[in-house]
Every structure is written in structure tokens, then in C-alpha cells.
Design an enzyme around this catalytic site. Structure first.
Site, PDB file in Angstrom:
ATOM      1  N   HIS A 163       0.806  -1.220   0.000  1.00  0.00           N
ATOM      2  CA  HIS A 163       0.000   0.000   0.000  1.00  0.00           C
ATOM      3  C   HIS A 163       0.841   1.273   0.000  1.00  0.00           C
ATOM      4  CE1 HIS A 163      -4.061  -1.755   0.651  1.00  0.00           C
ATOM      5  NE2 HIS A 163      -3.334  -2.780   1.062  1.00  0.00           N
ATOM      6  N   ASP A 371       3.367   9.237  -2.024  1.00  0.00           N
ATOM      7  CA  ASP A 371       2.205   8.538  -1.487  1.00  0.00           C
ATOM      8  C   ASP A 371       1.853   7.382  -2.408  1.00  0.00           C
ATOM      9  OD1 ASP A 371       0.105   7.990   0.225  1.00  0.00           O
ATOM     10  OD2 ASP A 371      -0.671  10.044   0.219  1.00  0.00           O
TER      11      ASP A 371
END
Length: 475
Positions: A163, A371
Site C-alpha cells: 500500500h 504517497d
């Protein structure tokens, strides 16, 4: 009676955040929403750490069921938490994988604790795994878990999804024993990343450091082991979020913010308090906007919601102190009797409240330095009024930037680019705002969490692996 071969999905992650009954608990993160939605469609359970600490590890599993999701949790010892979670996961891997080798701490005790906890996860969960189950392991905390399960005889299809970004090879090689960590991934059958950039970083590492071969169709070969790796960009639970945005609580939150804005334009940022989110750079970019656009002062304010995280890690105490000081300095420099340029809030809000805040805001300023995806950007788009939508300003270094190409993309390291984007967003005609929003909402709606999990689970089940590996949005 013969059982459906894909009747159970076993999800394993560091923490378990199964849905809470109405009125209990606050907002769920993107991973919690995504996996809870997956487990409502499949029999199985979600296994992980409870968040509780005990004096001595027992391996006792606590089973609970909330809103159609079964959770199975274990408690960890204090030393486990310090070395595995606060140590290797969040003081070594997290900064390194977010390109912050200056903040990464390398300590042998951290690595030993990381292996020990992964062994404990494997030892505890493997008796629960039935022969036809699919096993889906999540995130950087549990990279070695697939290897640990294989060593205990688990022959099931096991997938892994990361993730966060996978760093370039030249950064990963600063990690002691990096080969051992990377080779652990080869125990999985399918490896998923959010974007093609993170996938290509992994492929480059395999070829450069492991002497492997990466085929164009996503197959990776190292020695006698072949695994499939692809980009699977995660989405939000669009239907659930739309329902939250239409709720009475969301409408109330929207009106509350609009009333407090008193006719001023609202810029919103919602981020966990973390150095990867670019909060300091965001404040400095907003400060540059105030310096360069004196006529706009008093017309706009920044609402930054930043709930604390990982308070036991010293780096997070530092970022909080920095932002406290910086926001105070900007407010002291520019505030008027009836206007404060930054509203800086260190608390979390539920999904319905956030949906209302997003709808009331004219601009979302989302500027992470790095991110894996960033679901806040997608939630902001989903919450907008179709007839009068706000403008999304998004870091080009967020995974979401590859899907939300009609956002105003900025370099978060550049104060000037942030300042220019705010000025452009404030001046953007409604027709252009609608055009950009329509393009983005179509992506958010069609490439949602259901699309994400079905593609990954299909690949994990061995169904049309090549099609599952072609990521249109991550291209």
C-alpha cells in the site's frame, strides 16, 4: 457437498479494523474500508494484531463479527510492538520506502523483532487456513509472512499487496540485508502495487540486484521461482461514500463549515500527521500565496485536519512541533481581527463529517511528497456538487495523480507551484471546474474498490492473470 474453490478469502494485515457497530469508533482508513468491503462478499476472516499489548505472547485468537465481517486478532508483547511496529516497520521501512533515507533507522534488534512477529503471525494463522482458501497479505509490515507460511507447508495461492511506494533500487540497497527482504516476496503468487512506477521500481531491483528476468506480461523469474506482479490502483468504496455524503450528518457538517466560513473560500487538507504528507511544504506554499496575493487575504482560509499518528515514534513528535510553530507563525504574520488564514485541527472526524467538509470546500490541497495512492483525493472528488464542484490540487508524486489527471498537478517541493495552483483554482470558471470534475468522477466511480479487489482476487485465483495485470489507469 463440494465446496466452491474460491469460497473463502483470508485477509491478513498488521492491524484489523473491521467495521464497528453504529455509534462506536471513528473514521476508518482507506485500507479498512477496502478490505471490509471485500470480506462482505466472501466467506473468510480478517486476521491481524488487535492493537493490545500483553506481558507474554500466547497466540490466543479473539474472533469477533461486526457488520458481516469476521475478525481474528492476537495480542503482542511490548517488545514485539517496539521492535516490529515502532521499530522496523515505522522507523526503518516507512521512511525508506517514502524516499526518506535520512530518517531511516537501521538496528539489528528491529529486524529481529520484525522476523519474530511475522513468525508469530504465521504460526498462529496457518492452522486456520483450509486447502482451497485464497490468502491475501497486506503491506510492508508483513513482507516475510508468505515465506513463513510456505515454510509451514501452506501450498495455497497467496497474494501480497503493497500500500506504499516501492523505492528505487539505489535507495533500497541502503537497507542492510535488503536481498533477504526482497526475496521474501517471491514466496507469493501475485504481488500488487498501486502504480506502474512502483512496479517498475521493483522490477528494476529484481533485474539489477537479484539477477532475475521480468517479462512484459508481468511474470518475474528468479532462479526456479516465477511470480506475477502488476499494478492494481486502489479506489474508494464509491457507493458507501456516496451514501455517507448524502446523509443528514454530512449535510449538517457541510452547513457548519459554510456558516463558519462566512462567505470566504475554503481550502481543505485532510492528512494523517506524517512527514510523507508534505504538510510543512503545504503550509509554506500557502504562505507564499498569501505573500504574492495580498488582495486575496481575507477571502480564503486553509482548513488543515491532521490527526496525530504514531506518537511513540520521535519523528512524529518533531513534525507536530514543526507544524504547530509554522501555523502559529503564519497566523501571527497575516491574521486580521476578523480572519485567520489557517485553521489547524489535530483531531480526526468520521466519514460523514469529512464528506460534508469536502463538499463545503472550494479547493482541496493534497500535496504528499510521496504517497502510494491517497484516497482523500478521490473522496474529495466523490463529495462534490456536480453543478458547482470544487478544484482538486494534487501532488504529482501521489499515486492518485496517474488516475486523476484533470486535477491541478503540482510539485509539492515548490512553494511557487503551490501558490500558482491556489491562484488558478480560485479563478477557475465554473465550466472548467465542471469539465475537470466530470472526467475525474468517472474514474473514481468506475475504478472503485470493487474494481480493485475483483481484479486482484481474480489474479490471485489464477483467472485471466494477464488481463488482471493490465492497469489502464496506472499506465
Amino acid at each position: 457437498m463440494e465446496r466452491d474453490p474460491v469460497s473463502r478469502l483470508i485477509v491478513i494485515s498488521n492491524r484489523v479494523a473491521a467495521p464497528q457497530p453504529e455509534g462506536e469508533g471513528g473514521a476508518q482508513g482507506g485500507l479498512a474500508v477496502a478490505l471490509s468491503a471485500a470480506l462482505r462478499e466472501y466467506r473468510g476472516f480478517w486476521f491481524g494484531w488487535s492493537g493490545n499489548r500483553i506481558e507474554e505472547f500466547t497466540g490466543k485468537i479473539d474472533f469477533q463479527r461486526h457488520e458481516g465481517v469476521t475478525s481474528a486478532t492476537i495480542d503482542l508483547e511490548e517488545q514485539d510492538v517496539e521492535e516490529y511496529y515502532n521499530g522496523y516497520a515505522n522507523r526503518t521501512l516507512w521512511p525508506l520506502f517514502h524516499y526518506r533515507i535520512d530518517l531511516a533507522e537501521y538496528d539489528r534488534s528491529f529486524g529481529a523483532g520484525y522476523e519474530r512477529v511475522n513468525e508469530r503471525f504465521a504460526e498462529t494463522v496457518y492452522p486456520l487456513i483450509e486447502p482451497e482458501d485464497l490468502v491475501w497479505v497486506h503491506d510492508y509490515h508483513l513482507i516475510p509472512l508468505g515465506r513463513q507460511l510456505r515454510q509451514r507447508g501452506v501450498a495455497n495461492r497467496i497474494g501480497f499487496f503493497l500500500h506504499i511506494p516501492w523505492p528505487p533500487a539505489r535507495l533500497l540497497t541502503t537497507l542492510p540485508d535488503h536481498e533477504h527482504l526482497a526475496l521474501s516476496l517471491l514466496a507469493y503468487d501475485v504481488i500488487g502495487f498501486h502504480t506502474r512506477e512502483w512496479l517498475e521500481s521493483f522490477q528494476n531491483y529484481v533485474e539489477r540486484e537479484l539477477g532475475g528476468r521480468c517479462d512484459p506480461d508481468g511474470w518475474i523469474h528468479v532462479g526456479d521461482r516465477s511470480v506475477h506482479a502488476a499494478a492494481y490502483p486502489i479506489g474508494i468504496d464509491y457507493r458507501e461514500f456516496s451514501e455517507a455524503a448524502a446523509s443528514e450528518a454530512a449535510r449538517s457538517a457541510c452547513e457548519r463549515l459554510r456558516k463558519s466560513a462566512d462567505g470566504r473560500r475554503t481550502i481543505i487538507g485532510v492528512d494523517r500527521l506524517d512527514y510523507s504528507k508534505g504538510l510543512e511544504e503545504r503550509f509554506l506554499g500557502y504562505r507564499r500565496f498569501l505573500e504574492e496575493n495580498a488582495e486575496r487575504r481575507g477571502e480564503v482560509f486553509l482548513l488543515q485536519i491532521a490527526p496525530p499518528s504514531r506518537g511513540e515514534v520521535h519523528t512524529y513528535e518533531t513534525i507536530r512541533e514543526t507544524l504547530d510553530e509554522l501555523s502559529g507563525r503564519i497566523n501571527g504574520e497575516f491574521a486580521e481581527v476578523d480572519w485567520v488564514p489557517i485553521r489547524y485541527v489535530n483531531q480526526g472526524y468520521g466519514r460523514e463529517d469529512l464528506a460534508g467538509f469536502y463538499r463545503a470546500s472550494n479547493i482541496a490541497l493534497i500535496t504528499p511528497l510521496r504517497d502510494g495512492m491517497n484516497l482523500v483525493a478521490k473522496e474529495y472528488v466523490a463529495a462534490q456538487d456536480p453543478d458547482d464542484p470544487g478544484v482538486l490540487i494534487l501532488s504529482r508524486f501521489a499515486g492518485a495523480a496517474l488516475q486523476l489527471k484533470d486535477a491541478l498537478l503540482v510539485n509539492p517541493y515548490s512553494k511557487e507551484e503551490i501558490s500558482d495552483a491556489i491562484r488558478q483554482a480560485l479563478a477557475m470558471p465554473r465550466e472548467e471546474r465542471v469539465r475537470r470534475w466530470r472526467s475525474m468522477i468517472e474514474t473514481v466511480r468506475s475504478e472503485d474498490v470493487v474494481w480493485w479487489r475483483r481484479r486482484f482476487v481474480a489474479a490471485l485465483a489464477g483467472e485471466d492473470v494477464e488481463a488482471a495485470g493490465s492497469a489502464r489507469a496506472a499506465g
